[in-house]
Design a protein around this motif. Structure first.
Motif, mmCIF file in Angstrom:
data_model
loop_
_atom_site.group_PDB
_atom_site.id
_atom_site.type_symbol
_atom_site.label_atom_id
_atom_site.label_comp_id
_atom_site.label_asym_id
_atom_site.label_seq_id
_atom_site.Cartn_x
_atom_site.Cartn_y
_atom_site.Cartn_z
ATOM 1 N N ILE A 189 0.845 -1.203 0.000
ATOM 2 C CA ILE A 189 0.000 0.000 0.000
ATOM 3 C C ILE A 189 0.876 1.247 0.000
ATOM 4 C CG2 ILE A 189 -1.651 1.359 1.358
ATOM 5 C CD1 ILE A 189 -2.765 -1.397 2.338
ATOM 6 N N ASP A 190 1.918 1.242 0.826
ATOM 7 C CA ASP A 190 2.829 2.392 0.869
ATOM 8 C C ASP A 190 3.516 2.602 -0.480
ATOM 9 O OD1 ASP A 190 2.120 2.974 3.480
ATOM 10 O OD2 ASP A 190 3.851 1.948 4.362
ATOM 11 N N ALA A 191 3.887 1.506 -1.136
ATOM 12 C CA ALA A 191 4.504 1.613 -2.462
ATOM 13 C C ALA A 191 3.500 2.178 -3.470
ATOM 14 C CB ALA A 191 5.021 0.251 -2.915
ATOM 15 N N ALA A 192 2.241 1.768 -3.365
ATOM 16 C CA ALA A 192 1.215 2.293 -4.263
ATOM 17 C C ALA A 192 0.983 3.783 -4.009
ATOM 18 C CB ALA A 192 -0.094 1.515 -4.094
ATOM 19 N N LEU A 193 0.993 4.196 -2.738
ATOM 20 C CA LEU A 193 0.861 5.617 -2.422
ATOM 21 C C LEU A 193 2.030 6.415 -2.999
ATOM 22 C CD1 LEU A 193 -0.525 5.376 1.212
ATOM 23 C CD2 LEU A 193 -1.664 6.490 -0.727
ATOM 24 N N ALA A 194 3.219 5.835 -2.978
ATOM 25 C CA ALA A 194 4.387 6.500 -3.578
ATOM 26 C C ALA A 194 4.194 6.626 -5.089
ATOM 27 C CB ALA A 194 5.664 5.732 -3.258
ATOM 28 N N ARG A 195 3.603 5.602 -5.724
ATOM 29 C CA ARG A 195 3.343 5.671 -7.167
ATOM 30 C C ARG A 195 2.299 6.745 -7.473
ATOM 31 N NH1 ARG A 195 3.620 0.171 -6.359
ATOM 32 N NH2 ARG A 195 1.391 -0.210 -6.707
ATOM 33 N N VAL A 196 1.310 6.896 -6.586
ATOM 34 C CA VAL A 196 0.328 7.974 -6.767
ATOM 35 C C VAL A 196 1.059 9.313 -6.714
ATOM 36 C CG1 VAL A 196 -1.637 9.179 -5.717
ATOM 37 C CG2 VAL A 196 -1.676 6.692 -5.887
ATOM 38 N N ALA A 197 1.930 9.473 -5.731
ATOM 39 C CA ALA A 197 2.650 10.735 -5.547
ATOM 40 C C ALA A 197 3.568 11.067 -6.723
ATOM 41 C CB ALA A 197 3.464 10.692 -4.248
ATOM 42 N N ASN A 198 4.182 10.034 -7.326
ATOM 43 C CA ASN A 198 5.115 10.334 -8.413
ATOM 44 C C ASN A 198 4.491 10.192 -9.802
ATOM 45 O OD1 ASN A 198 5.318 7.626 -9.251
ATOM 46 N ND2 ASN A 198 7.151 7.251 -8.046
ATOM 47 N N GLY A 199 3.180 9.936 -9.827
ATOM 48 C CA GLY A 199 2.471 9.912 -11.106
ATOM 49 C C GLY A 199 2.541 8.617 -11.886
ATOM 50 N N THR A 200 3.029 7.540 -11.268
ATOM 51 C CA THR A 200 3.118 6.267 -11.990
ATOM 52 C C THR A 200 2.067 5.251 -11.556
ATOM 53 O OG1 THR A 200 4.765 5.393 -10.439
ATOM 54 C CG2 THR A 200 5.595 6.546 -12.412
ATOM 55 N N TYR A 201 1.157 5.654 -10.685
ATOM 56 C CA TYR A 201 0.093 4.738 -10.242
ATOM 57 C C TYR A 201 -0.774 4.360 -11.440
ATOM 58 C CZ TYR A 201 -3.851 2.773 -7.696
ATOM 59 O OH TYR A 201 -4.825 1.934 -7.229
ATOM 60 N N GLY A 202 -1.070 3.080 -11.564
ATOM 61 C CA GLY A 202 -1.907 2.611 -12.652
ATOM 62 C C GLY A 202 -1.141 2.256 -13.908
ATOM 63 N N VAL A 203 0.196 2.365 -13.845
ATOM 64 C CA VAL A 203 1.048 1.996 -14.974
ATOM 65 C C VAL A 203 1.739 0.683 -14.609
ATOM 66 C CG1 VAL A 203 3.046 2.649 -16.375
ATOM 67 C CG2 VAL A 203 1.421 4.402 -15.608
ATOM 68 N N CYS A 204 1.604 -0.316 -15.469
ATOM 69 C CA CYS A 204 2.179 -1.642 -15.232
ATOM 70 C C CYS A 204 3.696 -1.564 -15.175
ATOM 71 C CB CYS A 204 1.735 -2.602 -16.329
ATOM 72 S SG CYS A 204 2.452 -4.257 -16.176
ATOM 73 N N GLU A 205 4.275 -2.126 -14.122
ATOM 74 C CA GLU A 205 5.731 -2.149 -13.979
ATOM 75 C C GLU A 205 6.373 -3.160 -14.929
ATOM 76 O OE1 GLU A 205 6.660 -2.779 -9.845
ATOM 77 O OE2 GLU A 205 5.940 -0.789 -9.284
ATOM 78 N N GLY A 206 5.563 -4.049 -15.508
ATOM 79 C CA GLY A 206 6.097 -5.051 -16.429
ATOM 80 C C GLY A 206 6.176 -4.571 -17.860
ATOM 81 N N CYS A 207 5.050 -4.032 -18.360
ATOM 82 C CA CYS A 207 4.993 -3.680 -19.783
ATOM 83 C C CYS A 207 4.834 -2.181 -20.044
ATOM 84 C CB CYS A 207 3.847 -4.447 -20.457
ATOM 85 S SG CYS A 207 2.194 -3.962 -19.888
ATOM 86 N N GLY A 208 4.546 -1.412 -18.992
ATOM 87 C CA GLY A 208 4.402 0.032 -19.153
ATOM 88 C C GLY A 208 3.025 0.486 -19.623
ATOM 89 N N GLN A 209 2.115 -0.468 -19.835
ATOM 90 C CA GLN A 209 0.757 -0.124 -20.257
ATOM 91 C C GLN A 209 -0.085 0.209 -19.022
ATOM 92 O OE1 GLN A 209 -0.161 0.021 -23.601
ATOM 93 N NE2 GLN A 209 2.055 -0.236 -23.809
ATOM 94 N N SER A 210 -1.268 0.747 -19.255
ATOM 95 C CA SER A 210 -2.178 1.061 -18.158
ATOM 96 C C SER A 210 -2.734 -0.213 -17.541
ATOM 97 C CB SER A 210 -3.351 1.901 -18.665
ATOM 98 O OG SER A 210 -2.892 3.166 -19.073
ATOM 99 N N ILE A 211 -2.880 -0.186 -16.229
ATOM 100 C CA ILE A 211 -3.529 -1.286 -15.511
ATOM 101 C C ILE A 211 -5.027 -1.011 -15.553
ATOM 102 C CG2 ILE A 211 -3.776 -2.442 -13.282
ATOM 103 C CD1 ILE A 211 -0.896 -1.509 -12.639
#
Length: 117
Positions: free
Chosen positions: A72-94
């Motif tokens: 959850i904390d990692a997801a909150l960090a992704r929200v903060a840096n603008g990468t939330y919802g972007v797949c870490e594997g392929c770079g497409q939207s989740i």
């Protein structure tokens, strides 16, 4: 009903996980205290689970809750840096449905399935 924004949803999930972790920690302390306060040979009690088993099971649940809190904390960090919802594997939207079901998801369903193989 409007969908909750990701940060609010994650904060709610974080609060719920912290409550669960506190409850589990209290349970663990109770099991440890019970084992200290008794002379019973719980290893040979045919009536149910041993104190050692209960302690081990509660410890596993605590570790699971802590890992979930880290996610959850990692997801909150992704929200903060603008990468939330972007797949870490392929770079497409989740997919939104995946994020609704699992707000801390790091990968799309395709990449998660490929990793599971």
């Amino acid at each position: 009903m409007a969908a909750m924004d990701p940060r609010s949803r994650l904060e709610e999930e974080r609060a719920r996980t912290l409550r669960r972790l506190a409850d589990l920690t209290d349970d663990f302390a109770s099991v440890v205290a019970a084992s200290r306060d008794t002379n019973a040979d719980d290893e040979h009690d045919p009536e149910g689970a041993t104190i050692a088993f209960e302690r081990s099971q509660t410890d596993a649940l605590i570790r699971q809750a802590r890992r979930h809190l880290d996610e959850i904390d990692a997801a909150l960090a992704r929200v903060a840096n603008g990468t939330y919802g972007v797949c870490e594997g392929c770079g497409q939207s989740i997919a939104t449905a995946r994020l609704e079901a699992r707000p801390s998801a790091r990968t799309c369903i395709g990449c998660a399935a490929a990793a599971a193989r």
